[in-house]
Enzyme design. Sequence first.
Site, PDB file in Angstrom:
ATOM      1  N   ASP A   1       0.810  -1.213   0.000  1.00 10.16           N
ATOM      2  CA  ASP A   1       0.000   0.000   0.000  1.00 10.16           C
ATOM      3  C   ASP A   1       0.846   1.267   0.000  1.00 10.16           C
ATOM      4  OD1 ASP A   1       0.679  -0.815   2.712  1.00 10.16           O
ATOM      5  OD2 ASP A   1      -0.473   0.935   3.365  1.00 10.16           O
TER       6      ASP A   1
ATOM      7  N   ASP B   1       3.142  -7.571   0.824  1.00  6.69           N
ATOM      8  CA  ASP B   1       3.381  -6.939   2.116  1.00  6.69           C
ATOM      9  C   ASP B   1       2.339  -7.403   3.127  1.00  6.69           C
ATOM     10  OD1 ASP B   1       4.808  -5.098   3.793  1.00  6.69           O
ATOM     11  OD2 ASP B   1       3.048  -3.792   3.680  1.00  6.69           O
TER      12      ASP B   1
ATOM     13  N   ASP C   1     -18.596 -57.070 -23.908  1.00  8.37           N
ATOM     14  CA  ASP C   1     -17.371 -56.576 -23.283  1.00  8.37           C
ATOM     15  C   ASP C   1     -16.683 -57.674 -22.483  1.00  8.37           C
ATOM     16  OD1 ASP C   1     -17.804 -54.117 -24.374  1.00  8.37           O
ATOM     17  OD2 ASP C   1     -18.511 -53.158 -22.527  1.00  8.37           O
TER      18      ASP C   1
ATOM     19  N   GLU D   1     -14.071 -56.037 -32.483  1.00 10.20           N
ATOM     20  CA  GLU D   1     -13.671 -57.415 -32.173  1.00 10.20           C
ATOM     21  C   GLU D   1     -12.425 -57.826 -32.935  1.00 10.20           C
ATOM     22  OE1 GLU D   1     -16.922 -57.880 -35.398  1.00 10.20           O
ATOM     23  OE2 GLU D   1     -16.267 -56.416 -33.923  1.00 10.20           O
TER      24      GLU D   1
END
Length: 454
Positions: free
Chosen positions: A10, A53, A344, A370
């Site tokens: 600041d 700061d 699967d 496949e």
Amino acid sequence: MVARVLVVDDVDANVRLLEAKLTIEYYDVLTASDGPTAIRIAAEEKPDIILLDVMMPGMDGFETCRRIKADPVTSHIPVVLVTALDGREDRIKGLEAGADDFVTKPIDDVVLFARVKSLTRLKLIMDELREREESSRRMGVSADKAGRLKGSGGRILIVDDNPRQAEKMVEVLSKEHRPSVETDPVAGLAAAKGPNDLLIVNVAASEFDGLRLVAQVRSAETTRHLPILAVVDPADRPRLVKALDLGVTDLLTKPVDAEELAARARTQVRRKRYTDFLREKLDYSLEMAVTDALTGLHNRRYMAGQLQGFVSRSALSGEPVSVLVLDIDHFKAVNDGFGHDAGDEVLREFAVRLATNVRAVDLPCRLGGEEFVVVMPGTDMEDARRIAERIRRDVGSTPFRVMGGRELLTVTISIGVAACTGAGDTPEALLKRADEGVYEAKAAGRDRVVVRAA
């Protein structure tokens, strides 16, 4: 090392002084005069490091740091808090807020630039890991199990020839971690190669060269990413700066403060786990890039690269290379009759049988659907045909269990075999001949092996 630095203070004179010092060293400097502005600039500009700061009106440096570290967009940006000379309490509070380091007023330029370089180097590594992880996430191959990476329960190795100091650190760290102590640097280097989350080195040791140990740890492949917390004498500025230059991750000044030690260790353990997590995700992503997620076999991309190499070597050396193209017969009927989950299951079980019927040097891959391929280096046509027949018999001889074992399916496969014919052959031509063998096998009634010569 060039970096973008956000300076937050600041007091305008302080900002201009730091900006001038950093600009002379070729840093790109951004500035802010209050906490909210710093938070906004950090999110928009993403600087490499923030010098913040502590004493600011309204939102002080601690709260600003806390908010920066709480935002996923800015949490990885190193924050260096600028404190007063007697700032022990500030350091503790800052570490709890997530600060990465501190510089004290009046600012020592040499120490400031050493710390900026050290933290910038760390951020570059983090940025690279985060960027790769983000790329992997966008491609859909990123592991998703970050959870909350805690800073407790760490394995901490202390290398120190000062028994009283080491005993004090063990006492403090034992409340949250699993510390161990080595007094000999050779034993310490060997122990550092074990599964540790943090290494604490007394670089001010009188019986050994702590800086050399740091250098050895950083140069070894197995330990170069291990965080190092260096215990330093604040009056020995050259050693402090050299420690940062060699790559220590953090500094702890003598005499060791218990709360500060605990806070710094917690921060380093948490950061180590985060970087490990990012590296694991990167390894996972690289693996997924060349692996078929359903079957665990290599995918088409990996197969293409490997086959190109084998065919090129075959053209130079004359060493044979063969390929099998395998297609599961009537696979659509499995999906239509029992559902895609059952399909699967068939694919996964087929992949297991395929992998267990080829040699360690062979490369079984899934092309898609496949259809599968086995690349067989050092294998002539006749040997490839015998292996193909073995695979065919194994697949057809034992039914596949699907739907939790409630259904048994008889599965057969058609296989095409081709071998590299010489310098003029290409991977594409080799695969095409083997694929033509598959079509011929299916046309002849399926469940058979067909060899296709050039």
